[in-house]
Design an enzyme around this catalytic site. Structure first.
Site, PDB file in Angstrom:
ATOM      1  N   ASP A  15       0.470  -1.033  -0.029  1.00 15.39           N
ATOM      2  CA  ASP A  15       0.023  -0.116  -0.182  1.00 15.39           C
ATOM      3  C   ASP A  15       0.900   1.160   0.207  1.00 15.39           C
ATOM      4  O   ASP A  15       0.072   2.153  -0.740  1.00 15.39           O
ATOM      5  CB  ASP A  15      -1.037   0.477   0.829  1.00 15.39           C
ATOM      6  CG  ASP A  15      -2.100  -0.426   1.014  1.00 15.39           C
ATOM      7  OD1 ASP A  15      -1.974  -1.908   0.040  1.00 15.39           O
ATOM      8  OD2 ASP A  15      -3.171  -0.282   1.518  1.00 15.39           O
ATOM      9  N   CYS A  29       1.044  -8.257   5.209  1.00 15.68           N
ATOM     10  CA  CYS A  29       0.857  -6.709   4.964  1.00 15.68           C
ATOM     11  C   CYS A  29      -0.269  -6.677   4.746  1.00 15.68           C
ATOM     12  O   CYS A  29      -1.467  -8.070   4.533  1.00 15.68           O
ATOM     13  CB  CYS A  29       1.510  -6.194   3.916  1.00 15.68           C
ATOM     14  SG  CYS A  29       3.615  -5.966   4.506  1.00 15.68           S
ATOM     15  N   ASP A  30      -0.976  -5.302   4.839  1.00 14.31           N
ATOM     16  CA  ASP A  30      -2.288  -4.923   4.455  1.00 14.31           C
ATOM     17  C   ASP A  30      -3.639  -5.826   4.223  1.00 14.31           C
ATOM     18  O   ASP A  30      -4.645  -6.584   4.777  1.00 14.31           O
ATOM     19  CB  ASP A  30      -2.417  -3.412   3.903  1.00 14.31           C
ATOM     20  CG  ASP A  30      -2.117  -3.050   4.552  1.00 14.31           C
ATOM     21  OD1 ASP A  30      -0.696  -2.856   5.313  1.00 14.31           O
ATOM     22  OD2 ASP A  30      -2.238  -1.503   4.300  1.00 14.31           O
ATOM     23  N   CYS A  89       5.171  -2.397   8.859  1.00 17.61           N
ATOM     24  CA  CYS A  89       5.749  -1.329   8.921  1.00 17.61           C
ATOM     25  C   CYS A  89       4.775  -1.154  10.148  1.00 17.61           C
ATOM     26  O   CYS A  89       4.499  -1.522  11.256  1.00 17.61           O
ATOM     27  CB  CYS A  89       4.340  -0.330   8.259  1.00 17.61           C
ATOM     28  SG  CYS A  89       5.416  -0.270   6.261  1.00 17.61           S
ATOM     29  N   GLU A  93      -7.164   4.886  -0.085  1.00 20.86           N
ATOM     30  CA  GLU A  93      -6.157   5.620   1.202  1.00 20.86           C
ATOM     31  C   GLU A  93      -5.870   6.563   0.542  1.00 20.86           C
ATOM     32  O   GLU A  93      -5.649   6.906  -0.394  1.00 20.86           O
ATOM     33  CB  GLU A  93      -5.392   4.080   1.795  1.00 20.86           C
ATOM     34  CG  GLU A  93      -5.544   2.983   2.499  1.00 20.86           C
ATOM     35  CD  GLU A  93      -4.129   2.256   2.856  1.00 20.86           C
ATOM     36  OE1 GLU A  93      -3.126   2.476   2.776  1.00 20.86           O
ATOM     37  OE2 GLU A  93      -4.729   1.474   3.163  1.00 20.86           O
ATOM     38  N   SER A 123      -5.291   5.158   5.623  1.00 18.47           N
ATOM     39  CA  SER A 123      -3.973   4.252   6.146  1.00 18.47           C
ATOM     40  C   SER A 123      -4.185   3.930   7.130  1.00 18.47           C
ATOM     41  O   SER A 123      -4.326   4.952   8.206  1.00 18.47           O
ATOM     42  CB  SER A 123      -2.612   4.811   5.733  1.00 18.47           C
ATOM     43  OG  SER A 123      -1.401   3.927   6.325  1.00 18.47           O
TER      44      SER A 123
END
Length: 557
Positions: free
Chosen positions: A78, A119-120, A192, A442, A468
């Site tokens: 992202d 991840c996302d 992250c 986002e 986000s």
């Protein structure tokens, strides 16, 4: 065993012959077949190391007396997809991931599955697939990234880099300082380092019971994650023997507990979208009003970046997710402690020996950041089906001002950078919902630009798109119905006064019902931004954010 469909009986000789071509021996046909659903992708830092994780998982599965078969899914970063057309593919990728995992696993009749996301959209996509397929499954994520440090010793992460762009644009930092933040914001592999969407979902996976304790907080580079992998294989074998499946684990009570942790940690607003989608896959009718009920009874116990300078490594050091859950369990009615999890034990058993090791990081019930959760569901004439705010990421609880309207994220970012937004304004970014985007992109770039320019507490932002997990400030997203569906957000005009009241859970525009009805009659739906390819199909099939933005199945009656 489920896999007997492809390996037992004289008529399965062709199947066995093909399987022997992959290296299997006759004795392997008496063992459980395990799908290793990996997501190794070199361009995503949270997934760059997962090829090595895949090898470790396969070794652990073999050691447990089972036969592993690894395959891979797609993924979107992202952060890299931010600010251009790539972001429109992010949320839709969740559906492709779920569909692709379903396809591989059901086509080959596996007995169990270990998923390796990070991840996302990859974590919720695999979780959706696990609930859809419903065979014994354990998740073990790639783990969080460590926070970085600039040459001056300042602790930074990805949100620092995004906000650094706004700070540089407004003259608050030099180009050299921005470069320093850029060079140190993402220092290693892993998801992250703040309480962004990836870490939020991996923590929720842990409390739901699909992942083992430690999954959400142990760093990617920590040797303990290798131990977690070994344990995952051992636990999967137990789940297969006891026939414990994802739908046995992910119940309404489990989803309540996932949202309870989310409230206690002030997680990403995207968790609402994804967890509602999980409920859909589990066959549960889970309404957004139930989320708000959870928020009202759960105190906000820890603030993690971007709401503070703490990161996932600090949460882990302070006792991890289990310590937060143990503290929450002291308040009656907050958690459902006797439900089963992927460990084969109850949630109560999983957290029995946990304790808070740093009360600066994880607060006690007696000293919460607030008495209610860090996410709130807002409703009103501007969001009849609901909207979401990360209340834990802003100290402002009520905001009222004139709206400055933009019909796309690109238009909004350009306007913000050109100084078209001033203190006291309510920035409205519309036609960016699931259908209108398409893909519900986002809004990290606009929120970061506003924060970087020093206006984070003085400007509000509303959108039918998403935020986000790195976003902060007065940011209200997931406004439903969206603009492309004719929601009230489509009827706003420049200068309309909008009121956001976090405590009262209200999102209102100071315009009469009669005037809104008049505008609705005059409103015309814009032409779709994309009419072909995957995004064109997605825009035609996707549902609203308040139902998880899942795809609707056509009615053939």
């Amino acid at each position: 065993m489920r896999s007997d469909m492809i390996k037992k009986g004289f008529d399965k000789a062709p199947h066995r012959s093909l399987l022997k071509a992959t290296g299997l021996k006759d004795e392997d046909f008496d063992k459980p077949f395990i799908a290793i659903c990996n997501s190794f992708i070199e361009i995503i830092p949270g997934h760059k190391h997962l090829n090595e994780f895949g090898k470790l998982v396969k070794e652990a599965v073999r050691a447990a007396g089972m036969v592993p078969f690894e395959f891979n899914t797609i993924g979107v970063d992202d952060g890299i997809a931010m600010g251009h057309i790539g972001m429109r593919y992010s949320l839709p990728s969740r559906e492709i991931i779920a569909d692709s995992v379903e396809t591989v696993v059901n086509a080959h009749w596996f007995d169990g599955m270990i998923c390796i996301p990070n991840c996302d959209k990859i974590t919720p996509g695999m979780m959706m697939a696990a609930l859809r397929i419903n065979i014994p499954t354990v998740f073990v994520s790639g783990g969080p990234m460590a926070a970085g440090k600039t040459s001056k010793g300042e602790v930074v992460d990805l949100s620092s880099v995004f906000e650094g762009v706004g700070a540089y644009q407004s003259g608050k930092i030099s180009e050299e300082e921005l470069k320093d933040i850029e060079d140190h914001g993402c220092p290693s592999c892993g998801s992250c380092s703040g309480m962004f969407t990836a870490n939020s979902m991996n923590c929720l996976c842990e409390v739901l019971g699909l992942a083992l304790p430690g999954n959400g907080s142990i760093l990617a580079i920590d040797p303990r994650r290798e131990e977690l992998i070994k344990e995952a294989a051992e636990k999967l074998k137990i789940l297969i023997e006891r026939d414990i499946k994802p739908r046995d684990i992910v119940t309404e009570e489990a989803i309540d507990d996932a949202f309870a942790l989310d409230m206690a940690m002030g997680g990403s607003t995207n968790t609402v979208l994804h967890t509602l989608a999980l409920a859909h896959e589990a066959g549960l009718d889970y309404d957004m009003s139930r989320i708000d009920a959870v928020s009202r009874r759960v105190p906000h116990l820890c603030k993690v970046s971007p709401a503070s300078n703490w990161h996932m490594e600090d949460i882990d050091r302070a006792g991890g997710i289990s310590a937060i859950l143990k503290e929450m369990s002291r308040k009656e009615g907050v958690l459902h402690l006797d439900r089963i999890t992927a460990t084969g034990q109850t949630l109560r058993g999983n957290i029995a020996h946990a304790e808070i090791k740093d009360k600066e990081v994880i607060h006690s019930l007696e000293n919460p950041h607030s008495e209610e959760g860090g996410l709130r569901i807002l409703k009103g004439n501007l969001a009849k089906d609901g909207a979401v705010i990360k209340s834990g990421a802003t100290e402002v609880k009520r905001f009222e001002g004139p709206c400055v309207i933009f019909n796309s994220q690109d238009e909004a970012l350009a306007g913000i950078m050109l100084g078209k937004v001033k203190k006291g304004d309510v920035v409205v970014i519309r036609y960016e919902g699931p259908r209108g985007g398409p893909g519900m992109p986002e809004m990290l770039a606009p929120t970061s630009a506003i924060a970087g320019m020093g206006l984070g507490a003085d400007v509000a932002l509303l959108t039918d798109g998403r935020f986000s997990g790195a976003s902060r400030g007065i940011s209200v997203g997931h406004i439903s119905p969206e603009a492309a569906a004719g929601g009230t957000i489509a009827l706003l005009e420049q200068g309309d006064i909008v009121c956001i009241d976090v405590e009262e859970r209200l999102l209102e525009v100071r315009v009469s019902d009669e005037e809104l009805d008049k505008r609705k009659k005059e409103w015309k739906r814009p032409e779709p931004k994309v009419k072909t390819g995957w995004l064109g199909r997605y825009a035609q099939m996707v549902t609203s954010a308040n139902t998880g933005a899942v795809l609707k199945v056509p009615n053939f009656d």
